[in-house]
Design an enzyme around this catalytic site. Structure first.
Site, PDB file in Angstrom:
ATOM      1  CB  THR A   1      33.324  79.451  72.521  1.00  0.00           C
ATOM      2  OG1 THR A   1      33.892  80.671  72.066  1.00  0.00           O
ATOM      3  CG2 THR A   1      31.950  79.695  73.097  1.00  0.00           C
TER       4      THR A   1
ATOM      5  CG  ASN B   1      37.370  85.932  71.175  1.00  0.00           C
ATOM      6  OD1 ASN B   1      36.642  85.274  70.441  1.00  0.00           O
ATOM      7  ND2 ASN B   1      38.141  86.884  70.713  1.00  0.00           N
TER       8      ASN B   1
HETATM    9  N1  GLY Z   1      34.056  84.909  71.002  1.00  0.00           N
HETATM   10  C1  GLY Z   1      33.332  84.170  70.042  1.00  0.00           C
HETATM   11  C2  GLY Z   1      31.926  84.642  69.893  1.00  0.00           C
HETATM   12  O1  GLY Z   1      31.380  85.215  70.811  1.00  0.00           O
HETATM   13  O2  GLY Z   1      31.353  84.483  68.863  1.00  0.00           O
END
Ligand code: GLY
Length: 554
Positions: free
Chosen positions: A367, A387
């Site tokens: 992220t 993600n």
């Molecule tokens: N994809 C990681 C989160 O949104 O926590």
């Protein structure tokens, strides 16, 4: 100063210097995890744009220069606090396609498949373009096309690949599984070397259309039609109807406090803000910090607090548009005190013996986060994501951007672990149009009504504990921002029942923790913070040395 010492630990990229990671500015500051994005955002501020304008420019540049997480094909959150004390939160989290269904990633035996992680069916409906456009429409001051220009330039003329990017692209197995990704990012096996130029003409054309037509192109226009056609051809779920219906939402930021510090942070569908505030509430009156930063007693106590929050998260958190999320109850002082009372200062509580609380009434992780303060004192914190690193691995042919695998942030099988080993419950089960639960925690902190900190991090479920520890390092252990970010971090998420630790904890501390009954696992690194703090009339920016970011101010 060259970061030679840290290279030995593999923490610094060879082409990044400490000088880029810390900056001071009297007026404005930008911290992102990639130098071109920082430079583009700073140029916007220098040209008179505000922090929102700069955030839009940085968001599009990262989509070009940091393909592992910067994105058009993902989603995220933007938190803004204006100099006149107004604050807002934009939710541009991805949504499940209309054709999604609760058990879509289970095989005939009910076992989760890899389909929520890799390939066309893993992608949820992207929100980034809508979200950045909404931010610009509400608060931007510079022309939209001007803010996309740096990204278009970097995509069409290319940029020099850093050591860290070359290594990341080579190691990304998921890119090798899909022909368009393999062609663009791995040159069909002739991998990029540091110093090679990465040119992305298809992405440049997509960005040019966005500059001309706005987000409408992505959700209803040529980009939408080509994305939906490619989805259909490859068995994906996202349709034109999904894209047309996608909305970014404004939600009230979550607010709390800790020892007189006022905190603005992410509400559901993030679990980050609730987690941060619940863990702080559990700590506030305990005096846990007296044992000293990094001591076994402090790590133990924080671990127990983390364990309790992640147990709650597994049951209670999800998309607030689909079920009532008991935020007030989870932060209720009586409830928090009852949870606190179950902590034994001497012994680890086995996670098997601890479930989510009964309420009074009733996430290589990739992220990216960036923090911006402008000359008026407006602050923006953005965390957005695909993600997993490079998302689901799919680059849409002809469009040049990668798609997310955010469907794996749902409870693919309530009670079974996801990509991050997280157990999640019914509140986060898959449903058409629903937003998957997130851990992203963009956070802004005030002291006496004045802006004091802007921070956030990538790291899946480790985001929340990363933000927590940096905040506590500043507030409870009186460390300067650089040291607060640099210090080794740890993480516990209830299940699996282990403290994950970065290198840097003393063997004595780890031995004391084991003696208290904790299982210890090692991680190469936890989180990549991009933080700004006020310091006697200056803004200090720190880009985490765990990544190759850049802080810059004026
Ligand atoms: N994809 C990681 C989160 O949104 O926590």
């Amino acid at each position: 100063m060259r970061a030679a010492a840290w290279l030995a630990f593999g923490l610094f990229s060879a082409d990044v210097t400490c000088a880029q990671m810390v900056a001071r500015g009297r007026h404005a500051m930008v911290v992102t995890r990639e130098a071109h994005a920082t430079d583009a955002a700073l140029a916007v501020l220098q040209a008179g744009g505000n922090a929102v304008d700069a955030a839009v420019a940085a968001g599009f540049v990262l989509a070009v220069t940091h393909p592992a997480a910067g994105n058009l094909g993902g989603g995220g959150f933007l938190l803004v606090r204006f100099h006149d004390n107004r604050a807002a939160f934009l939710d541009f989290r991805e949504r499940a396609p209309l054709a999604a269904s609760r058990n879509m990633y289970l095989d005939a035996e009910g076992t989760p498949t890899r389909e929520s992680l890799t390939g066309w069916r893993a992608a949820a409906v992207p929100g980034t373009v809508r979200g950045l456009e909404l931010a610009h429409r509400k608060w931007g001051t510079r022309p939209w096309a001007e803010l996309l220009a740096p990204a278009i330039r970097l995509a069409s003329h290319g940029f020099l690949v850093s050591y860290a990017l070359a290594r990341s692209l080579r190691q990304a197995k998921v890119l090798g599984e899909f022909p368009e990704s393999r062609r663009i990012f791995q040159r069909d096996g002739r991998f990029y070397e540091p110093g090679d130029r990465l040119v992305q003409p298809e992405l440049a054309r997509t960005l040019e259309r966005l500059a001309r037509h706005g987000a409408r192109d992505f959700y209803e226009g040529e980009t939408a039609r080509r994305l939906a056609a490619a989805m259909q051809a490859h068995g994906g779920l996202i349709t034109l109807e999904d894209l047309r219906r996608y909305e970014a939402l404004e939600r009230p930021p979550l607010r709390g406090s800790y020892k007189g510090w006022e905190i603005l942070t992410a509400p559901p569908p993030s679990s980050g803000g609730v987690g941060l505030l619940q863990m702080l509430a559990m700590l506030e009156t305990t005096g846990y910090e007296k044992a000293g930063a990094g001591s076994a007693a402090v790590v133990h106590f924080l671990t127990e607090v983390m364990r309790r929050y992640y147990a709650d998260r597994s049951r209670w958190l999800g998309d607030p548009d689909f079920a009532r999320i008991p935020v007030q109850e989870l932060l209720d002082p009586v409830y928090v005190a009852a949870r606190r009372r179950t902590i034994d200062p001497e012994r680890a509580t086995p996670s098997e013996s601890l479930g989510p609380g009964e309420l009074p009434t009733a996430e290589s992780s990739e992220t990216t986060h960036y923090s911006i303060v402008d000359a008026q004192g407006n602050a923006v914190a953005v965390t957005y994501t695909l993600n997993g690193s490079y998302g689901c691995g799919v680059t849409v042919p002809g469009l040049g951007f990668l798609l997310n695998n955010e469907m794996d942030d749902f409870a693919v099988k309530p009670g079974a672990p996801n990509y991050y080993g997280l157990i999640q419950g019914e509140a986060n089960a898959i449903a058409p149009g629903k937003r998957p639960l997130s851990s992203m925690t963009p956070t802004i902190v005030l002291r006496n009504g004045r802006l004091a900190m802007v921070l956030g991090s990538p790291g899946g479920p480790r985001i929340i504990t990363t933000v927590l520890q940096v905040f506590l390092n500043l507030v409870d252990f009186n460390l300067d921002l650089w040291t607060a970010v640099l210090r080794p971090r740890f993480h516990h998420q209830w299940k699996p029942d282990a403290i994950v630790v970065e290198p840097g904890f003393s063997p004595d501390t780890l031995a004391l923790l084991r003696a208290k009954g904790h299982r210890i696992e090692e991680a190469r690194s936890i989180g990549e913070v991009a933080a700004i703090a006020a310091d006697e009339g200056w803004w200090v920016g720190v880009a985490d040395p765990r990544a190759e970011g850049k802080a810059s101010g004026f």
